[in-house]
Design an enzyme around this catalytic site. Structure first.
Site, PDB file in Angstrom:
ATOM      1  N   GLN A  79       0.856  -1.161   0.000  1.00  0.00           N
ATOM      2  CA  GLN A  79       0.000   0.000   0.000  1.00  0.00           C
ATOM      3  C   GLN A  79       0.899   1.220   0.000  1.00  0.00           C
ATOM      4  O   GLN A  79       1.575   1.491   0.978  1.00  0.00           O
ATOM      5  CB  GLN A  79      -0.870  -0.030   1.257  1.00  0.00           C
ATOM      6  CG  GLN A  79      -1.964   0.964   1.268  1.00  0.00           C
ATOM      7  CD  GLN A  79      -3.025   0.591   2.305  1.00  0.00           C
ATOM      8  OE1 GLN A  79      -2.805  -0.255   3.164  1.00  0.00           O
ATOM      9  NE2 GLN A  79      -4.169   1.238   2.224  1.00  0.00           N
ATOM     10  N   ASP A 118      12.373   6.580  -9.670  1.00  0.00           N
ATOM     11  CA  ASP A 118      12.131   6.165  -8.283  1.00  0.00           C
ATOM     12  C   ASP A 118      12.904   4.885  -7.979  1.00  0.00           C
ATOM     13  O   ASP A 118      12.337   3.897  -7.531  1.00  0.00           O
ATOM     14  CB  ASP A 118      10.618   5.963  -8.070  1.00  0.00           C
ATOM     15  CG  ASP A 118      10.233   5.788  -6.600  1.00  0.00           C
ATOM     16  OD1 ASP A 118      11.054   6.120  -5.719  1.00  0.00           O
ATOM     17  OD2 ASP A 118       9.119   5.317  -6.342  1.00  0.00           O
ATOM     18  N   ALA A 137       1.594   5.478  -1.200  1.00  0.00           N
ATOM     19  CA  ALA A 137       0.876   6.728  -1.017  1.00  0.00           C
ATOM     20  C   ALA A 137      -0.191   6.899  -2.093  1.00  0.00           C
ATOM     21  O   ALA A 137      -1.251   7.475  -1.860  1.00  0.00           O
ATOM     22  CB  ALA A 137       1.856   7.891  -1.055  1.00  0.00           C
TER      23      ALA A 137
HETATM   24  N1  LIG Z   1       4.890  -7.351 -11.143  1.00  0.00           N
HETATM   25  C1  LIG Z   1       5.088  -7.585  -9.853  1.00  0.00           C
HETATM   26  N2  LIG Z   1       5.335  -8.833  -9.423  1.00  0.00           N
HETATM   27  C2  LIG Z   1       5.523  -9.077  -8.107  1.00  0.00           C
HETATM   28  N3  LIG Z   1       5.489  -8.140  -7.159  1.00  0.00           N
HETATM   29  C3  LIG Z   1       5.258  -6.872  -7.517  1.00  0.00           C
HETATM   30  C4  LIG Z   1       5.044  -6.527  -8.880  1.00  0.00           C
HETATM   31  N4  LIG Z   1       4.825  -5.205  -8.934  1.00  0.00           N
HETATM   32  C5  LIG Z   1       4.922  -4.753  -7.673  1.00  0.00           C
HETATM   33  N5  LIG Z   1       5.180  -5.745  -6.804  1.00  0.00           N
HETATM   34  C6  LIG Z   1       5.343  -5.612  -5.336  1.00  0.00           C
HETATM   35  O1  LIG Z   1       4.510  -4.580  -4.865  1.00  0.00           O
HETATM   36  C7  LIG Z   1       5.274  -3.497  -4.325  1.00  0.00           C
HETATM   37  C8  LIG Z   1       4.642  -2.183  -4.728  1.00  0.00           C
HETATM   38  O2  LIG Z   1       4.583  -2.069  -6.140  1.00  0.00           O
HETATM   39  P1  LIG Z   1       5.085  -0.762  -6.872  1.00  0.00           P
HETATM   40  O3  LIG Z   1       6.470  -0.468  -6.435  1.00  0.00           O
HETATM   41  O4  LIG Z   1       4.840  -0.934  -8.316  1.00  0.00           O
HETATM   42  O5  LIG Z   1       4.058   0.272  -6.315  1.00  0.00           O
HETATM   43  P2  LIG Z   1       4.175   1.573  -5.395  1.00  0.00           P
HETATM   44  O6  LIG Z   1       5.570   1.765  -4.923  1.00  0.00           O
HETATM   45  O7  LIG Z   1       3.108   1.510  -4.386  1.00  0.00           O
HETATM   46  O8  LIG Z   1       3.725   2.546  -6.501  1.00  0.00           O
HETATM   47  P3  LIG Z   1       3.950   4.084  -6.815  1.00  0.00           P
HETATM   48  O9  LIG Z   1       5.309   4.438  -6.262  1.00  0.00           O
HETATM   49  O10 LIG Z   1       3.948   4.108  -8.320  1.00  0.00           O
HETATM   50  O11 LIG Z   1       2.806   4.769  -6.206  1.00  0.00           O
HETATM   51  C9  LIG Z   1       6.686  -3.707  -4.872  1.00  0.00           C
HETATM   52  O12 LIG Z   1       7.678  -3.163  -4.025  1.00  0.00           O
HETATM   53  C10 LIG Z   1       6.761  -5.214  -4.962  1.00  0.00           C
HETATM   54  O13 LIG Z   1       7.071  -5.781  -3.718  1.00  0.00           O
HETATM   55 MG   LIG Z   2       7.434   0.955  -5.329  1.00  0.00          MG
END
Ligand SMILES: Nc1ncnc2c1ncn2[C@@H]1O[C@H](COP(=O)(O)OP(=O)(O)OP(=O)(O)O)[C@@H](O)[C@H]1O
Ligand SMILES: [Mg+2]
Lengths: 332, 177
Positions: A35, A201, A37
């Site tokens: 989860q 990022d 931001a």
């Molecule tokens: N394709 C994937 N396969 C497996 N795990 C994933 C995948 N995409 C994301 N995750 C897991 O979910 C977490 C969060 O995903 P992501 O980094 O894309 O989103 P976020 O940091 O919440 O997004 P944003 O910074 O764009 O708001 C990652 O750190 C990883 O652990």
């Molecule tokens: Mg991320």
């Protein structure tokens, strides 16, 4: 972005209010992985292997960007659309690396017109193709993006697990493995930059470590280890295992750029994030830079008439960026 | 049963009925029914020579049904929208020419979005009565035999069709963005 990692399996009903259609009426399992931001990340099934279908499930990462009530609706829509598309375009661009006819630009409709003056990388060997998840589907109005599920831990977790082990064992082989991992990170970031993209990022939560086990044909990663086809599998991260292929994720803040400044900032963000997430391993970070420099010198655009390679130029720039960073933190 | 009924994850109320026909012999009849808007022929009739895989077809179906649910289809109905969803660009009539049944279609994938008055048995009966061709399993292997690589390369702007599925799905997903 912020990575408040909570892993919990929730039934669809608990999450219905957060999920955009058609997922709000789904009968499939959703596992909340992270989860942030701006977004929620779920593990679920996509395209094949519905609970009411006999076929093996194809696991997918579903990134949902819920509406922000406090933001102006028009602005909110525009931002959601921009983030989803920025991420998807980069992923699709790389999935076509070495396959798509040069000059064809997927998803960039003519009217947006603004062609980027991005020089093609010297080699287009398709190696970035396996270094990012494939896009399975998206809806920029609904605010979701479904990509292939990447098996394997986040690099952050792999290094934490390594650190736990290293504190009890203190063996030299482990350090070599870690250095190898850091070099692979540097090399893949070099490839990314050489291909004309900065990530925006870079953190060890946005790098995954996929165990070597190749399925060149499959689009989604098959949830093969679950005989019952359920996707609520607990991921195991081998404590002594720093092997595997680096996969870059989370391209929501990425942009097309070939500016050395942008590239250096990208590296700087990673350097800072690495230092604060892995203070004990910080002294090894130069491995990342060295491998980056090599990889960019090797495949990056040739700098005409210069004695320096493309990687050398960025690493030089990085010194300036660090200096500015230090000044800023002294003043601020 | 020859016909396969597929439940797309997240769209359990919109099951898909599919039969893949080899060696089609009445392509022009089928095309005619679509041109005349014969309401007994509410199907997506896809030319199998431009199909890569089941995933590609299912991704097109997912997008078409989702766009129907969100009331933003670009074409007449969900079946024509499936045909359109296969295309990487916004040209509707071109997408029908490329992906839909034509006079020269040799192998045909027929898809019907279920959930209407007709049950699977009736759908299968109707298809087998009116489509002249040999039903074969709807598998990636069969599709690979049927595909025309030169056409696929042209339609999706590819240098090579090897390992291109991910790019094809991505291009379909980004269409219209
Ligand atoms: N394709 C994937 N396969 C497996 N795990 C994933 C995948 N995409 C994301 N995750 C897991 O979910 C977490 C969060 O995903 P992501 O980094 O894309 O989103 P976020 O940091 O919440 O997004 P944003 O910074 O764009 O708001 C990652 O750190 C990883 O652990
Ligand atoms: Mg991320």
């Amino acid at each position: 972005m912020a990575d408040l990692h909570r892993s919990s399996t929730a039934t669809p009903t608990e999450l219905h209010h957060q999920l955009p259609p058609p997922f709000d009426h789904s009968q499939e399992p959703f596992e909340l992985i992270a989860q942030g931001a701006e977004s929620l990340l779920f593990r679920t099934t996509f395209l094949t292997g519905s609970v009411s279908d006999g076929r093996p499930a194809v696991a997918a990462a579903l990134k949902v960007r819920p509406k922000k009530a406090w933001r102006h609706p028009t602005l909110d829509k525009r931002l959601t659309r921009a983030r989803i598309l920025a991420e998807a375009r980069v992923l699709v661009k790389f999935s076509g690396e070495g396959i798509a006819t040069a000059g064809s630009s997927s998803g960039r409709s003519g009217k947006s017109g603004r062609r980027d003056k991005v020089k093609a990388p010297k080699e287009n060997d398709g190696r970035l193709r396996d270094a990012v998840p494939n896009v399975l589907g998206l809806d920029w109005e609904g605010g979701w993006l479904a990509t292939e599920w990447i098996e394997g831990p986040m690099v952050k977790k792999a290094i934490y697990d390594y650190a736990k082990m290293a504190s009890t064992m203190s063996e030299e082989g482990g350090v070599q493995n870690l250095k190898g991992l850091l070099r692979r990170i540097g090399a893949v970031v070099g490839r990314l930059h050489a291909a004309g993209v900065v990530h925006g990022d870079l953190t060890t939560s946005n790098l995954m470590l996929r165990p070597h086990r190749h399925h060149p044909k499959a689009v989604g990663s098959r949830a093969s280890d679950d005989d019952d086809g359920s996707v609520s599998k607990v991921q195991e991260a081998g404590t002594d295992n720093l092997q595997g292929e680096i996969v870059l994720i989370d391209f929501g803040l990425s942009s097309q750029s070939i500016s050395d400044e942008d590239r250096a900032v990208d590296l700087y963000v990673l350097e800072r994030a690495f230092g604060s997430t892995h203070p004990r391993e910080e002294h090894l970070f130069p491995e990342v830079i060295a491998a980056y420099q090599e990889s960019m010198n090797d495949i990056g655009p040739v700098v005409k008439g210069a004695k320096l390679g493309a990687g050398d130029v960025v690493v030089r720039k990085l010194e300036d960026v660090r200096m500015r960073g230090r000044k800023k933190s002294m003043i601020g | 049963m020859i016909m396969e009924t597929i439940t797309l994850p997240h769209l359990h109320q919109h099951s898909l009925h599919a039969i893949l026909f080899q060696n089609l012999s009445n392509a022009s009849f089928l095309r005619q029914q679509l041109l005349e808007g014969n309401t007994d022929f509410e199907y997506a009739f896809l030319d199998a020579s431009v199909l890569f895989s089941r995933s590609q077809v299912l991704a097109a179906c997912f997008r078409a049904i989702n766009d129907q649910l969100q009331r933003r289809m670009k074409s007449k109905n969900v079946h024509s929208e499936i045909v359109f969803s296969l295309s990487p660009n916004n040209n509707i009539s071109e997408s029908f020419r490329r992906f839909g049944v034509s006079e020269t279609t040799k192998d045909l994938l027929a898809i019907k979005v279920g959930g209407g008055e007709l049950g699977p048995t009736q759908v299968e009966q109707h298809l087998r009565q009116h489509v002249e061709g040999t039903p074969v399993p709807f598998t990636d292997d069969k599709l690979a035999e049927m595909r025309d690589e030169a056409r696929l390369r042209k339609v999706y702007k590819l240098d090579s069709v090897d390992d291109a599925e991910a790019y094809v799905l991505g291009s379909m997903a980004l269409k219209g963005s």
